[in-house]
Design a protein around this motif. Structure first.
Motif, PDB file in Angstrom:
ATOM      1  N   ARG A   1       0.952  -1.177  -0.032  1.00 18.98           N
ATOM      2  CA  ARG A   1      -0.067   0.076   0.087  1.00 18.98           C
ATOM      3  C   ARG A   1       0.880   1.204  -0.098  1.00 18.98           C
ATOM      4  N   ASN A   2       2.110   1.170   0.691  1.00 15.91           N
ATOM      5  CA  ASN A   2       2.878   2.533   0.865  1.00 15.91           C
ATOM      6  C   ASN A   2       3.610   2.703  -0.400  1.00 15.91           C
ATOM      7  N   ILE A   3       3.923   1.623  -1.009  1.00 16.46           N
ATOM      8  CA  ILE A   3       4.658   1.414  -2.424  1.00 16.46           C
ATOM      9  C   ILE A   3       3.895   2.180  -3.376  1.00 16.46           C
ATOM     10  N   ILE A   4       2.716   1.715  -3.347  1.00 13.26           N
ATOM     11  CA  ILE A   4       1.266   2.329  -4.221  1.00 13.26           C
ATOM     12  C   ILE A   4       1.278   3.575  -4.155  1.00 13.26           C
ATOM     13  N   LEU A   5       1.036   3.984  -2.854  1.00 15.61           N
ATOM     14  CA  LEU A   5       0.384   5.513  -2.709  1.00 15.61           C
ATOM     15  C   LEU A   5       1.699   6.306  -3.058  1.00 15.61           C
ATOM     16  N   THR A   6       2.944   5.921  -2.786  1.00 13.98           N
ATOM     17  CA  THR A   6       4.091   6.830  -3.125  1.00 13.98           C
ATOM     18  C   THR A   6       4.228   6.980  -4.626  1.00 13.98           C
ATOM     19  N   SER A   7       4.355   5.928  -5.421  1.00 13.76           N
ATOM     20  CA  SER A   7       4.112   6.051  -6.657  1.00 13.76           C
ATOM     21  C   SER A   7       3.243   6.666  -7.361  1.00 13.76           C
ATOM     22  N   VAL A   8       1.957   6.872  -6.766  1.00  5.43           N
ATOM     23  CA  VAL A   8       0.826   7.618  -7.295  1.00  5.43           C
ATOM     24  C   VAL A   8       1.132   8.921  -6.899  1.00  5.43           C
ATOM     25  N   GLY A   9       1.790   9.429  -5.715  1.00  2.44           N
ATOM     26  CA  GLY A   9       2.194  10.704  -5.515  1.00  2.44           C
ATOM     27  C   GLY A   9       2.924  11.530  -6.472  1.00  2.44           C
ATOM     28  N   LEU A  10       3.924  10.460  -6.697  1.00  2.00           N
ATOM     29  CA  LEU A  10       5.213  11.125  -7.495  1.00  2.00           C
ATOM     30  C   LEU A  10       4.674  10.912  -9.103  1.00  2.00           C
ATOM     31  N   VAL A  11       3.697  10.101  -9.404  1.00  2.00           N
ATOM     32  CA  VAL A  11       3.188  10.487 -10.983  1.00  2.00           C
ATOM     33  C   VAL A  11       2.380  11.664 -10.623  1.00  2.00           C
ATOM     34  N   ILE A  12       1.648  12.035 -10.066  1.00  2.00           N
ATOM     35  CA  ILE A  12       0.910  13.347  -9.717  1.00  2.00           C
ATOM     36  C   ILE A  12       1.875  14.428  -9.668  1.00  2.00           C
TER      37      ILE A  12
ATOM     38  N   GLY B   1       4.939  14.592 -10.658  1.00  2.00           N
ATOM     39  CA  GLY B   1       5.365  14.997 -12.083  1.00  2.00           C
ATOM     40  C   GLY B   1       4.740  15.534 -12.984  1.00  2.00           C
ATOM     41  N   ALA B   2       3.291  14.905 -13.029  1.00  2.00           N
ATOM     42  CA  ALA B   2       2.572  15.582 -13.713  1.00  2.00           C
ATOM     43  C   ALA B   2       2.107  17.052 -13.771  1.00  2.00           C
ATOM     44  N   LEU B   3       2.051  17.388 -12.420  1.00  2.00           N
ATOM     45  CA  LEU B   3       1.841  18.592 -12.041  1.00  2.00           C
ATOM     46  C   LEU B   3       2.929  19.482 -12.655  1.00  2.00           C
ATOM     47  N   ILE B   4       4.409  18.987 -12.319  1.00  2.00           N
ATOM     48  CA  ILE B   4       5.562  19.876 -12.654  1.00  2.00           C
ATOM     49  C   ILE B   4       5.493  19.914 -14.119  1.00  2.00           C
ATOM     50  N   GLY B   5       5.499  19.054 -14.780  1.00  2.00           N
ATOM     51  CA  GLY B   5       5.253  18.819 -16.394  1.00  2.00           C
ATOM     52  C   GLY B   5       4.433  19.921 -16.962  1.00  2.00           C
ATOM     53  N   PHE B   6       3.022  19.813 -16.202  1.00  2.00           N
ATOM     54  CA  PHE B   6       2.211  20.968 -16.683  1.00  2.00           C
ATOM     55  C   PHE B   6       2.756  22.482 -16.798  1.00  2.00           C
ATOM     56  N   TYR B   7       3.256  22.808 -15.505  1.00  2.00           N
ATOM     57  CA  TYR B   7       3.754  23.999 -15.111  1.00  2.00           C
ATOM     58  C   TYR B   7       4.945  24.262 -16.281  1.00  2.00           C
ATOM     59  N   LEU B   8       5.750  23.389 -16.436  1.00  2.00           N
ATOM     60  CA  LEU B   8       6.819  23.651 -17.417  1.00  2.00           C
ATOM     61  C   LEU B   8       6.144  24.090 -18.644  1.00  2.00           C
ATOM     62  N   TRP B   9       5.226  23.254 -19.237  1.00  2.00           N
ATOM     63  CA  TRP B   9       4.567  23.229 -20.440  1.00  2.00           C
ATOM     64  C   TRP B   9       3.981  24.591 -20.540  1.00  2.00           C
ATOM     65  N   LYS B  10       3.126  25.303 -19.317  1.00  2.00           N
ATOM     66  CA  LYS B  10       2.516  26.273 -19.589  1.00  2.00           C
ATOM     67  C   LYS B  10       3.499  27.438 -19.423  1.00  2.00           C
ATOM     68  N   TYR B  11       4.424  27.537 -18.714  1.00  2.00           N
ATOM     69  CA  TYR B  11       5.084  28.750 -18.444  1.00  2.00           C
ATOM     70  C   TYR B  11       6.565  28.627 -18.656  1.00  2.00           C
ATOM     71  N   GLY B  12       7.148  27.379 -18.872  1.00  2.00           N
ATOM     72  CA  GLY B  12       8.494  27.134 -19.202  1.00  2.00           C
ATOM     73  C   GLY B  12       9.341  27.391 -18.093  1.00  2.00           C
ATOM     74  N   LEU B  13      10.598  27.056 -18.311  1.00  2.00           N
ATOM     75  CA  LEU B  13      11.499  27.295 -17.177  1.00  2.00           C
ATOM     76  C   LEU B  13      12.313  28.775 -17.429  1.00  2.00           C
ATOM     77  N   VAL B  14      11.981  29.477 -16.422  1.00  2.00           N
ATOM     78  CA  VAL B  14      12.270  30.743 -16.169  1.00  2.00           C
ATOM     79  C   VAL B  14      13.219  31.122 -14.804  1.00  2.00           C
ATOM     80  N   LEU B  15      14.461  31.098 -14.979  1.00  2.00           N
ATOM     81  CA  LEU B  15      15.171  31.303 -13.759  1.00  2.00           C
ATOM     82  C   LEU B  15      15.031  32.812 -13.142  1.00  2.00           C
ATOM     83  N   PRO B  16      15.157  32.711 -11.823  1.00  2.00           N
ATOM     84  CA  PRO B  16      14.752  34.096 -11.335  1.00  2.00           C
ATOM     85  C   PRO B  16      15.934  35.059 -11.218  1.00  2.00           C
TER      86      PRO B  16
END
Length: 163
Positions: free
Chosen positions: A129-140, A142-157
């Motif tokens: 159960r812990n491995i499945i929850l961790t994997s699902v959390g990492l996939v989510i 990763g998807a959020l980070i990918g969406f952010y990079l797709w939408k806004y790109g990589l802009v350094l401060p």
């Protein structure tokens, strides 16, 4: 004032010193070995010459309390600062357990709960159960980070061109 550290009754220090001298070192070893059992009272780990004198023994206990409190205080600080906070808290509790019966009981309870939690974590169903929850959390994540990079790109401060 009986702190429960080495006297089962409210006897005087002189009575304890004569009883201890008569019992010898073999009785001390037997008492320490039996101290692990549930029904026996907690025995102070102070040296014999300190246990003989009531004021010295009280001073010893105050010193042990202050050292344990300092270690626990550092552990609490390390919970929010870098460092092994829980390890320091348990170490301070172990320092207290050398002199105080209540701390010995709390430490024993804590060890039992940690062992139960470790056994529960090793259960195959819980691990799966812990491995499945961790994997699902990492996939989510990763998807959020990918969406952010797709939408806004990589802009350094900071700008590297100015330097």
């Amino acid at each position: 004032m009986n702190t429960g550290s080495d006297r089962g009754t409210h006897g005087s220090a002189a009575d304890d010193a004569t009883t201890e001298a008569a019992a010898g070192s073999t009785a001390e070893a037997a008492t320490e070995a039996a101290g692990a059992a549930e029904g026996t009272p907690h025995v102070s780990k102070a040296p014999a010459f300190i246990k003989r004198n009531r004021s010295l023994h009280l001073s010893w206990q105050v010193g042990v309390f202050i050292v344990g409190l300092a270690v626990i205080g550092a552990g609490i600080a390390m919970l929010v600062l870098p460092g092994p906070g829980w390890v320091a808290i348990f170490a301070g509790l172990a320092i207290w357990a050398t002199e105080f019966a209540w701390a010995h009981l709390v430490l024993r309870w804590t060890k039992r709960k940690v062992t139960e939690a470790a056994q529960k974590a090793l259960d195959p169903k819980v691990r799966r159960r812990n491995i499945i929850l961790t994997s699902v959390g990492l996939v989510i994540a990763g998807a959020l980070i990918g969406f952010y990079l797709w939408k806004y790109g990589l802009v350094l401060p900071w700008s590297l061109k100015d330097q």
